[in-house]
Scaffold this active site. Structure first.
Site: not given
Ligand code: UD1
Length: 337
Positions: A34-35, A58, A125, A127, A150, A154
Site C-alpha cells: 500500500s505504501n 493484507d 512512536s 508520539t 494515528y 500506537k
Molecule cells: C510526524 C508525526 C508523528 C509520526 C511521524 C512519522 C505529526 C504531528 N507527527 O512527526 O506522530 O510518528 O511523523 O513519520 O505529524 N516541518 C516543517 N515543514 C515541513 C514538514 C515538517 O517545518 O514541510 C517541521 C514540523 O513542523 C516539525 C518537524 O519539521 O517541527 C518534523 O516534522 P515531521 O518530519 O513531519 O515529523 P513529526 O511531526 O515530528
C-alpha cells in the site's frame, strides 16, 4: 532462524530486513504494497546478496494471516512494522487507521499466542509522550492523551501487546522511535513517500532536487533558541540495527520483563533550521524556505533520553544528522536520475 517482518518493504522495514539478513536470520516479509513497491526486494538483494521470502498479503484479512502461519509454522519472532502512519490522514479517516493498525495486530497476536513461545517487536512512536514536560524524554514519562487517531493506534497497540503478553507465551519489546530519517549508504534502499511528503526530510531533499519550489517551515515562534521546533532525528540504519538487537534480546531470553520499552533516538535535539543547515552543508545546495504558521498538532520539542537503550538494550546511535542528510540526499538523487 526464521523471522517475520511485516511491512518489510517499507522505509524502516526494508533497512531492518537488510540488518537481519546480515546477522544470518532468514527473513519472510509480509507487505500489502500500500505504501511500498516490490522493487525494494531488488535493493535488499543488491545489498545482502540474499532474497528474503515475500508474501503479498493484507494483515486485515484474518484467514490469510491464519494460512500464512500454517505455511510458516517455524517462525521464531515477528517484527511488526506494517501500519499506516500519516497523522492528517488518520484524522480524516480514523477507521482506516483503527482497522489497519489494530485489527492486523490482533490477528498476528492471535496466531503467535498459539506457539510455545514467541518474540514480538512493535514499532511504536515517541508520539505517545505528546508534549512531554521534561527533556530529554525517559521511558517512564507519562503517556498522554493521543492527539490523533494515528497516535492513539500506537498507544492502544502498546496496551494490547502488554495485556496479551501477561497471559501468553509472547514476550515483547516496544520500540518508541523518534524521527527516523536517512537512507542506506549504498543508495539501494531509502524512503519513498507517495505524493507530497508530509515529513520534513523528504520535503527538503525533494526541494533540493527541484521537485518542490520551496519548503514551508511550520512555526518560528516556538520557545526554542531559533524559534523553530526541535526533534530527535535518528538515522534509519541505526534504528534498523536496534531492531536486531531487541530481537536477539528476546530470542536469547535476556529480557528482564515480559514487555520492555525503549526509546530509539540519538539523544540530541535539532531544530528545523538546523536540519536545513545540515542539508545545505552536505549537499552544497540552498533550500529556499518561508516561515509559515505552526502546523496543527505539532509540539515544541521532543528528544530522547537514551540511557535505557544504551545500557539495558546495549544499543547506541552511531551516525550523525549530517550522515543522515547526506545519505537522504544521495538517495533522492538516485531516485530522480
Ligand atoms: C510526524 C508525526 C508523528 C509520526 C511521524 C512519522 C505529526 C504531528 N507527527 O512527526 O506522530 O510518528 O511523523 O513519520 O505529524 N516541518 C516543517 N515543514 C515541513 C514538514 C515538517 O517545518 O514541510 C517541521 C514540523 O513542523 C516539525 C518537524 O519539521 O517541527 C518534523 O516534522 P515531521 O518530519 O513531519 O515529523 P513529526 O511531526 O515530528
Amino acid at each position: 532462524m526464521k523471522i517475520l517482518v511485516t511491512g518489510g518493504l517499507g522505509f524502516i522495514g526494508s533497512h531492518t530486513v537488510v540488518e537481519l539478513q546480515n546477522e544470518g536470520f532468514e527473513v519472510v516479509i509480509i507487505d500489502n504494497l500500500s505504501n511500498s513497491s516490490e522493487d525494494v526486494l531488488k535493493g535488499i538483494v543488491k545489498i545482502t546478496g540474499k532474497e528474503p521470502l515475500f508474501e503479498k498479503l493484507d494483515l486485515r484479512e484474518k484467514t490469510a494471516v491464519q494460512n500464512f502461519f500454517k505455511k510458516h509454522s517455524d517462525i521464531a519472532g515477528v517484527i511488526h512494522f506494517a501500519a499506516s502512519k500519516a497523522v492528517g490522514e488518520s484524522v480524516e479517516n480514523p477507521l482506516l487507521y483503527y482497522e489497519n493498525n489494530i485489527s492486523a495486530l490482533v490477528y498476528l497476536l492471535q496466531e503467535l499466542q498459539q506457539k510455545t513461545e514467541a518474540s514480538f517487536i512493535f514499532s511504536s512512536s515517541c508520539t505517545v509522550y505528546g508534549q512531554a514536560e521534561k527533556m530529554p524524554i525517559t521511558e517512564d514519562a507519562p503517556v498522554q492523551v493521543a492527539m490523533s487517531p494515528y497516535g492513539n493506534t500506537k498507544q492502544i497497540g502498546e496496551e494490547i501487546i502488554t495485556d496479551t503478553a501477561k497471559v501468553t507465551n509472547i514476550s515483547a519489546i516496544l520500540l518508541r522511535y523518534f524521527n527516523p530519517v536517512g537512507a542506506h549508504e549504498t543508495t539501494e534502499i531509502g524512503e519513498l513517500p507517495l505524493g507530497v511528503p508530509q515529513n520534513l526530510v523528504p520535503f527538503i531533499t525533494q526541494t533540493g532536487i527541484g521537485l518542490r519550489k520551496e519548503l514551508s517551515v511550520f512555526g518560528n515562534d516556538y520557545p526554542t533558541a531559533d524559534g523553530t521546533a526541535i526533534r530527535d532525528y535518528i538515522h534509519v540504519v541505526d534504528l534498523a540495527k536496534a531492531h536486531v538487537i531487541a530481537l536477539q534480546r528476546l530470542l536469547n531470553k535476556k529480557n528482564l520483563h515480559k514487555v520492555e520499552t525503549f526509546n530509539l533516538g540519538t539523544g540530541k535535539g535539532s531544530s528545523v533550521l538546523e536540519v536545513i543547515t545540515s542539508f545545505e552543508k552536505v549537499s552544497e545546495k540552498k533550500i529556499p524556505y518561508q516561515f509559515m504558521p505552526r502546523r496543527e498538532g505539532d509540539i515544541t520539542e521532543a528528544y530522547a533520553n537514551t540511557d535505557k537503550a544504551n545500557t539495558v538494550l546495549g544499543w547506541k546511535a552511531q551516525l550523525t544528522l549530517d550522515d543522515a542528510m547526506e545519505s537522504a540526499w544521495k538517495w533522492e538523487q538516485k531516485v530522480r536520475s
